[in-house]
Design an enzyme around this catalytic site. Sequence first.
Site, PDB file in Angstrom:
ATOM      1  N   GLU A   1      41.816  32.401  44.224  1.00  0.00           N
ATOM      2  CA  GLU A   1      42.382  32.222  43.686  1.00  0.00           C
ATOM      3  C   GLU A   1      43.873  32.677  43.710  1.00  0.00           C
ATOM      4  OE1 GLU A   1      42.934  36.180  40.799  1.00  0.00           O
ATOM      5  OE2 GLU A   1      42.999  35.273  39.071  1.00  0.00           O
TER       6      GLU A   1
ATOM      7  N   GLU B   1      38.793  43.175  33.121  1.00  0.00           N
ATOM      8  CA  GLU B   1      39.582  42.186  33.222  1.00  0.00           C
ATOM      9  C   GLU B   1      40.111  41.689  34.187  1.00  0.00           C
ATOM     10  OE1 GLU B   1      39.385  39.901  30.766  1.00  0.00           O
ATOM     11  OE2 GLU B   1      38.768  41.223  29.130  1.00  0.00           O
TER      12      GLU B   1
ATOM     13  N   CYS C   1      46.558  35.186  35.032  1.00  0.00           N
ATOM     14  CA  CYS C   1      45.157  35.278  35.753  1.00  0.00           C
ATOM     15  C   CYS C   1      44.784  34.660  34.150  1.00  0.00           C
ATOM     16  CB  CYS C   1      44.058  36.892  35.036  1.00  0.00           C
ATOM     17  SG  CYS C   1      45.209  37.407  33.632  1.00  0.00           S
TER      18      CYS C   1
ATOM     19  N   LYS D   1      47.080  54.819  34.501  1.00  0.00           N
ATOM     20  CA  LYS D   1      48.150  54.685  36.074  1.00  0.00           C
ATOM     21  C   LYS D   1      48.326  52.381  36.018  1.00  0.00           C
ATOM     22  CE  LYS D   1      47.582  52.806  39.543  1.00  0.00           C
ATOM     23  NZ  LYS D   1      48.767  52.080  40.661  1.00  0.00           N
TER      24      LYS D   1
HETATM   25  P1  ADP Z   1      46.690  43.056  41.909  1.00  0.00           P
HETATM   26  O1  ADP Z   1      46.765  43.312  40.412  1.00  0.00           O
HETATM   27  O2  ADP Z   1      47.714  43.517  42.443  1.00  0.00           O
HETATM   28  O3  ADP Z   1      45.489  41.960  42.048  1.00  0.00           O
HETATM   29  P2  ADP Z   1      44.390  45.075  42.005  1.00  0.00           P
HETATM   30  O4  ADP Z   1      43.608  44.207  41.455  1.00  0.00           O
HETATM   31  O5  ADP Z   1      44.183  45.512  43.312  1.00  0.00           O
HETATM   32  O6  ADP Z   1      45.902  44.139  42.294  1.00  0.00           O
HETATM   33  O7  ADP Z   1      45.320  46.626  41.347  1.00  0.00           O
HETATM   34  C1  ADP Z   1      45.025  45.676  39.833  1.00  0.00           C
HETATM   35  C2  ADP Z   1      45.492  48.328  39.383  1.00  0.00           C
HETATM   36  O8  ADP Z   1      44.161  47.930  40.465  1.00  0.00           O
HETATM   37  C3  ADP Z   1      46.733  48.437  40.501  1.00  0.00           C
HETATM   38  O9  ADP Z   1      46.610  49.537  39.218  1.00  0.00           O
HETATM   39  C4  ADP Z   1      46.079  49.405  41.663  1.00  0.00           C
HETATM   40  O10 ADP Z   1      47.406  50.730  41.694  1.00  0.00           O
HETATM   41  C5  ADP Z   1      45.339  50.180  41.017  1.00  0.00           C
HETATM   42  N1  ADP Z   1      44.071  50.105  42.196  1.00  0.00           N
HETATM   43  C6  ADP Z   1      43.866  49.238  42.881  1.00  0.00           C
HETATM   44  N2  ADP Z   1      42.711  49.576  44.264  1.00  0.00           N
HETATM   45  C7  ADP Z   1      42.577  50.776  43.550  1.00  0.00           C
HETATM   46  C8  ADP Z   1      41.182  51.204  43.555  1.00  0.00           C
HETATM   47  N3  ADP Z   1      40.293  52.021  44.622  1.00  0.00           N
HETATM   48  N4  ADP Z   1      40.504  52.109  42.350  1.00  0.00           N
HETATM   49  C9  ADP Z   1      41.779  51.993  41.352  1.00  0.00           C
HETATM   50  N5  ADP Z   1      42.714  51.241  41.013  1.00  0.00           N
HETATM   51  C10 ADP Z   1      42.620  50.422  42.181  1.00  0.00           C
END
Ligand code: ADP
Length: 507
Positions: A396, A260, A294, A185
């Site tokens: 961050e 990560e 990151c 995803k």
């Molecule tokens: P960013 O990288 O924008 O800081 P996130 O860490 O939220 O944001 O997003 C990293 C990935 O995790 C994206 O693919 C996002 O869609 C997915 N994601 C966000 N919330 C969830 C969740 N509750 N469970 C699983 N995947 C998530």
Amino acid sequence: MATARAKLNGKSEIYKNYIGGRWVKPASGVLMENRNPANIRDLVGLFPASTAEDVDAAVNAAIEAFPKWKAMPAPKRAEILYRLGQILIERKEQFATDMTREMGKVLKESRGDVQEAIDMTFYTAGEGRRLHGYTTPSELPEKMAMCMRQPVGICSLITPWNFPMAIPSWKMMPALVCGNTLIIKPAEDTPLSTINLVKAAEEAGVPAGVINIVMGKGEDAGAPLTRNPGIRLVSFTGSTDTGRIVAEKAARTGKICSLEMGGKNVIMVMDDADLELAAEGAIWGAFGTSGQRCTASSRIVVHKKAYKKFVEKLTGRVKSLRIGNGLDRKVEVGPVINEDAVRKILYYIGVGKDEDGATLHFGGNRLDRGDYKYGYFIEPTIFTDVEPQMRIAQEEIFGPVVSIIPCRNLEEAIEIGNGVIYGLSSSIYTQDLNRAFRAMEAMNIGIFYVNSSTIGAEVHLPFGGTKATGNGHREGAMATSLEIFSEWKAIYVDYSGKLQKAQIDNQ
Ligand code: ADP
């Protein structure tokens, strides 16, 4: 990214999920817009807003494809990866252009992102003829002992938007060579680059159901990937807050989980450093990818004897940085990813301005006139005289904002460097070998550079970090990524023809 009912726009393409070898619409029928962050009038495409129903279908497809893929000899699986690497080479320019259009980073960096996927693909393909286990003596006579790797099963890969092809490749290639099937995803903002990777894999001959892609929002399409009981492993890259939610959910059904997450990386500039080189490294580390890595250098700790000169050199260079659409070859800093990111970065700039003692030395504004009008542009921003405990030096920001912190000596630089919750990357600029080695030993981080910026990881070394950056895993380097994507099987072969008892017979 706005959510829209499937509205056909003459020029923008409609994309689908890839499940069980077929490109299919999401069960909801809902599509999401993806727009170019340098120019939001440019609609990149409409992408599925998937839900648990799509994830379930993808997991079922991955379960069905697993036995055959697992049974295929690893060198054969690797041959498909070699073909995939070749396709990525052939399409590099197109994929890089698509990436800059959907993500914003300058074309050179997008090419680097695709190149990292190419490197990872070939590097991992080589592993098809290794995947070493080992033999070891048994404590009993006429008994052989060995161990070998086996796939873990169905993997879910949840990826962020800042490296939309490289990060998926770090996860996908080792998962495949080990014999796992997977569902990926991608982040909401960058589905196209991951689709490009999956399409190339399909063309290379990865069988139906081995790779599935489901697109959509984190809570709708990501969360089911942490819950579905058919999934054995979740590999996540993203923010620390989301990573922790993912880990909690994954634990409920006993999934293996590799994370990560964030960083607050430091460059330490000593008084004997080559200041030209250090300033160049700082620019690349702090403002490359508009600070949205990151491993970005968001803190620069500078020895007080070199402080004034370093700040001068850095500012001189920052003033001449060209900001704009990454597809323009002269541009050095692109937009940030979306409106939320603009808001968050401006919020932190406000926090920095309000900190007692810190000085907004350069930048600090959104650019929203002329060519910038339809994009998410923020000036490269420098805060000076920052104190280590200030929020801008602790949290961050994930944008083009750097905090310069003065220090008295190496020991203090190390203390400041280590004084954050994260532990991803650090670097030191010095001509003194002893200082370099002392810092190398003392930094509690996953990646360390000497006389180079905090960014620039290569695929064959472990990538990841300590403390709030990770949960003990590393990607990249084969030895470490195989530890994520395979499980050990210990095998004992007794050819004595009698019952032998370990621990008991030798008493
Ligand atoms: P960013 O990288 O924008 O800081 P996130 O860490 O939220 O944001 O997003 C990293 C990935 O995790 C994206 O693919 C996002 O869609 C997915 N994601 C966000 N919330 C969830 C969740 N509750 N469970 C699983 N995947 C998530």
